[in-house]
Design a protein around this motif. Sequence first.
Motif, short mmCIF file in Angstrom:
data_model
loop_
_atom_site.label_atom_id
_atom_site.label_comp_id
_atom_site.label_asym_id
_atom_site.label_seq_id
_atom_site.Cartn_x
_atom_site.Cartn_y
_atom_site.Cartn_z
N GLY A 188 -32.27 2.50 1.66
CA GLY A 188 -30.82 2.68 1.60
C GLY A 188 -30.11 1.37 1.34
N ILE A 189 -29.16 1.38 0.40
CA ILE A 189 -28.34 0.21 0.11
C ILE A 189 -26.87 0.63 0.14
CG2 ILE A 189 -27.77 -1.61 -1.54
CD1 ILE A 189 -30.57 -1.20 -2.75
N ALA A 190 -26.12 0.07 1.04
CA ALA A 190 -24.67 0.31 1.06
C ALA A 190 -23.98 -0.83 0.33
CB ALA A 190 -24.17 0.41 2.50
N LEU A 191 -22.96 -0.49 -0.41
CA LEU A 191 -22.10 -1.48 -1.05
C LEU A 191 -20.74 -1.39 -0.38
CD1 LEU A 191 -22.91 -0.75 -4.82
CD2 LEU A 191 -23.98 -2.45 -3.33
N ASP A 192 -20.24 -2.53 0.09
CA ASP A 192 -18.93 -2.51 0.75
C ASP A 192 -18.32 -3.90 0.68
OD1 ASP A 192 -16.72 -1.58 2.30
OD2 ASP A 192 -18.06 -0.25 3.41
N VAL A 193 -17.07 -3.98 1.08
CA VAL A 193 -16.40 -5.27 1.18
C VAL A 193 -16.65 -5.87 2.56
CG1 VAL A 193 -14.63 -4.62 -0.48
CG2 VAL A 193 -14.23 -4.24 1.96
N THR A 194 -16.42 -7.15 2.67
CA THR A 194 -16.50 -7.81 3.98
C THR A 194 -15.43 -8.89 4.05
OG1 THR A 194 -18.02 -8.76 5.61
CG2 THR A 194 -18.13 -9.66 3.36
N LEU A 195 -15.25 -9.43 5.24
CA LEU A 195 -14.18 -10.39 5.47
C LEU A 195 -14.46 -11.73 4.81
CD1 LEU A 195 -13.53 -9.80 9.27
CD2 LEU A 195 -12.31 -8.77 7.35
N ALA A 196 -13.52 -12.20 4.01
CA ALA A 196 -13.51 -13.58 3.54
C ALA A 196 -12.51 -14.32 4.42
CB ALA A 196 -13.12 -13.66 2.07
N VAL A 197 -13.02 -15.00 5.42
CA VAL A 197 -12.14 -15.66 6.39
C VAL A 197 -12.03 -17.13 5.98
CG1 VAL A 197 -11.66 -15.99 8.84
CG2 VAL A 197 -13.07 -14.07 8.10
N ASP A 198 -11.26 -17.37 4.92
CA ASP A 198 -11.19 -18.72 4.36
C ASP A 198 -9.77 -19.14 4.03
OD1 ASP A 198 -10.74 -17.00 2.26
OD2 ASP A 198 -12.30 -17.81 0.96
#
Length: 342
Positions: A226-236
């Motif tokens: 299984g491979i999920a594609l999603d966004v994640t936090l860019a805390v920059d």
Amino acid sequence: MPLDLALLKKLSEVAGIPGWEDRVREVIQQALKGLVDEVRTDALGNLIAHKSGNGPKVMVAAHMDEIGFYVKHVDPKGFLRVQNVGGFDTRNLFARAVTVHTQLGDLPGLLNPAGKPVHISTPEERNKIPTVAQFFVDLGLSAKEVARRVQVGDPVTLRQEASMLGDLFTGKAMDDRASVFVLLETLKRLKGKKIKHDLYAVFTTQEEVGLRGALTSAFHIEPEIGIALDVTLAVDTPDSEAHEAVTQMGQGVGIKVMDSASISDRGLVQQFVQLARKKKIPYQMEVLPLGGTDAGAIQRSRTGVPSITLSIPTRYIHTITEAVHKDDLEATVQLLTAYLQG
């Protein structure tokens, strides 16, 4: 092959909250033509695209839904109260343009919290953060006309035009239309090519309210990986500490180690890292303290599925100005394409 950012714009701007993903699915179906061997929609509305291969059965999931609202009450003056579907930071909801999707057609509206205007409110009232329950939609119509056209259960979506901003692409619903876009772009690059895996590209429903579409589609497909594609936090951004930076914009695809819904399969993490290094694809390791992806549902399907998430670094998540970097989109497409080709 250059990224088709016109498609990303279309995906961003189309409306589709949990349980009401039909319009998004139509856009994806058009984009899938000629790219896969079979396309079908299951009982929960997941769009399942199959591209035959001789290797292990791989499910790659990107969710179609965006956070939004349903109408829960129409008051006697014609104002609408709403129920959120998905998590909102209400500080980002003031004075927003919305669309109410009724059976008689779409209606533009304005979303604001109930209360006094700033000119006549007390300091205590001005500093109080409202709850979702305090927000209402103003359609600018008479109460009689609103009652005629709107009913409880009508979806409400935020409205925002998507556009380039320097090297960033910004708009609503990058979570997770950016990943839908990455999956479609990957399928374009695999067109006419043999692949290592038997691929099921699944555009899932109701992720924002509990990973529901991924759970049922994984149960049916029975993937081996299984491979999920999603966004994640860019805390920059300013006033963010370096140790809080889950990922950074423009530094490549995120290879997720863990979040609060899943711990990625160790073997898959190592495999993707080695592949990224071999292909000289920019990547960064990701540990997300809070939040989850469809991998959390896929890995728990039936007797268990080794799973991982590939993440797109994103600023301003769960707002209408979510922003992704074009280089990170390209890196994600490259890594996923390389993995599926073997």
